[in-house]
Write a protein that holds these residues in place. Sequence first.
Motif, PDB file in Angstrom:
ATOM      1  N   THR A 295      -2.171  12.806   2.328  1.00  0.00           N
ATOM      2  CA  THR A 295      -2.829  11.631   2.901  1.00  0.00           C
ATOM      3  C   THR A 295      -3.022  10.614   1.794  1.00  0.00           C
ATOM      4  OG1 THR A 295      -5.057  12.478   2.483  1.00  0.00           O
ATOM      5  CG2 THR A 295      -4.083  12.984   4.631  1.00  0.00           C
TER       6      THR A 295
ATOM      7  N   HIS B 249      -9.934   4.291   0.266  1.00  0.00           N
ATOM      8  CA  HIS B 249     -11.242   4.169  -0.368  1.00  0.00           C
ATOM      9  C   HIS B 249     -11.397   5.054  -1.603  1.00  0.00           C
ATOM     10  CE1 HIS B 249     -12.405   1.843   3.110  1.00  0.00           C
ATOM     11  NE2 HIS B 249     -12.022   2.833   3.892  1.00  0.00           N
TER      12      HIS B 249
ATOM     13  N   ARG C 206      -1.381  -2.462   1.914  1.00  0.00           N
ATOM     14  CA  ARG C 206      -2.628  -2.752   2.629  1.00  0.00           C
ATOM     15  C   ARG C 206      -2.441  -2.666   4.141  1.00  0.00           C
ATOM     16  NH1 ARG C 206      -7.798  -2.682   0.510  1.00  0.00           N
ATOM     17  NH2 ARG C 206      -7.674  -3.275  -1.674  1.00  0.00           N
TER      18      ARG C 206
ATOM     19  N   SER D 212      -2.448   1.122   5.174  1.00  0.00           N
ATOM     20  CA  SER D 212      -3.523   1.996   4.719  1.00  0.00           C
ATOM     21  C   SER D 212      -4.061   2.903   5.824  1.00  0.00           C
ATOM     22  CB  SER D 212      -4.664   1.166   4.114  1.00  0.00           C
ATOM     23  OG  SER D 212      -5.180   0.258   5.073  1.00  0.00           O
ATOM     24  N   GLY D 213      -4.184   2.360   7.036  1.00  0.00           N
ATOM     25  CA  GLY D 213      -4.695   3.179   8.127  1.00  0.00           C
ATOM     26  C   GLY D 213      -3.723   4.269   8.532  1.00  0.00           C
ATOM     27  N   VAL D 214      -2.449   3.907   8.605  1.00  0.00           N
ATOM     28  CA  VAL D 214      -1.416   4.867   9.008  1.00  0.00           C
ATOM     29  C   VAL D 214      -1.262   5.972   7.973  1.00  0.00           C
ATOM     30  CG1 VAL D 214       1.042   5.139   9.504  1.00  0.00           C
ATOM     31  CG2 VAL D 214      -0.188   3.129  10.331  1.00  0.00           C
TER      32      VAL D 214
ATOM     33  N   ALA E 246      -3.278   7.233   6.035  1.00  0.00           N
ATOM     34  CA  ALA E 246      -4.426   8.132   5.915  1.00  0.00           C
ATOM     35  C   ALA E 246      -4.259   9.343   6.821  1.00  0.00           C
ATOM     36  CB  ALA E 246      -5.718   7.388   6.259  1.00  0.00           C
ATOM     37  N   ARG E 247      -3.214   9.335   7.655  1.00  0.00           N
ATOM     38  CA  ARG E 247      -2.985  10.443   8.583  1.00  0.00           C
ATOM     39  C   ARG E 247      -1.797  11.279   8.116  1.00  0.00           C
ATOM     40  NH1 ARG E 247      -3.909   6.167  12.338  1.00  0.00           N
ATOM     41  NH2 ARG E 247      -1.686   6.013  12.814  1.00  0.00           N
TER      42      ARG E 247
ATOM     43  N   ASP F 117      -5.932   7.819   0.989  1.00  0.00           N
ATOM     44  CA  ASP F 117      -7.205   7.215   1.372  1.00  0.00           C
ATOM     45  C   ASP F 117      -7.375   5.873   0.684  1.00  0.00           C
ATOM     46  OD1 ASP F 117      -9.765   6.567   2.035  1.00  0.00           O
ATOM     47  OD2 ASP F 117     -10.655   8.470   1.411  1.00  0.00           O
TER      48      ASP F 117
END
Length: 201
Positions: free
Chosen positions: A96, A100, A167, A170-172, A174-175, A98
């Motif tokens: 993954t 953050h 950027r 980033s959401g994708v 993370a999985r 992250d």
Amino acid sequence: MTYLVGLGLGLSLIVAIGAQNVFVLRQGLRREHVLLVVTICTLSDAVLIAAGVAGVGAAVENVPWLVSGARWAGAAFLLGYAALAARRALRPAGETLDAHDAPAAAASSGAVAATCLALTWLNPHVYLDTVVLLGTVASTHEARWLFAAGAVTGSALWFAGLGFGARLLSGVLARPGAWRVLDGAIAAVMAVLAVSLVAGA
């Protein structure tokens, strides 16, 4: 056509998940020295690809039967990569990314450059991919420098997209499932390229 083959093979090799790509992604997510990182990675690949094409190409000119051997060796190498990518897709290690996990303080440009250079030049796979494999496959084409130009273009596009587009991903990223899809695509592309390489023998 030769240019596009070089572009396709260059991209398929460089997309493979590794420490260098994760580092570029992390820098992109942090928006920290992204241009520097992308430039180092792209120029390093250009130098290695040129060295491979020049060296292997010269050898093939003196020993013509190496072309046939190069096709089979290149195909075997590509199939090996395809198998590894397929295994990662079927049995993911839970990779993954992250958005953050960045440190509070930004690293200096010197530290970032040193890390990027180390991840690029101290990785033995980069020599197998760029100098040996790309150089070998390029030797099977008459316009081998056009093939090299395609591979370098693929490298530049990948690193620029990875760094500056991180950027947006980033959401994708993370999985873990996203990495499985990426590895599955890598396996398919490399298998197809291996078959096409043998078919041209």
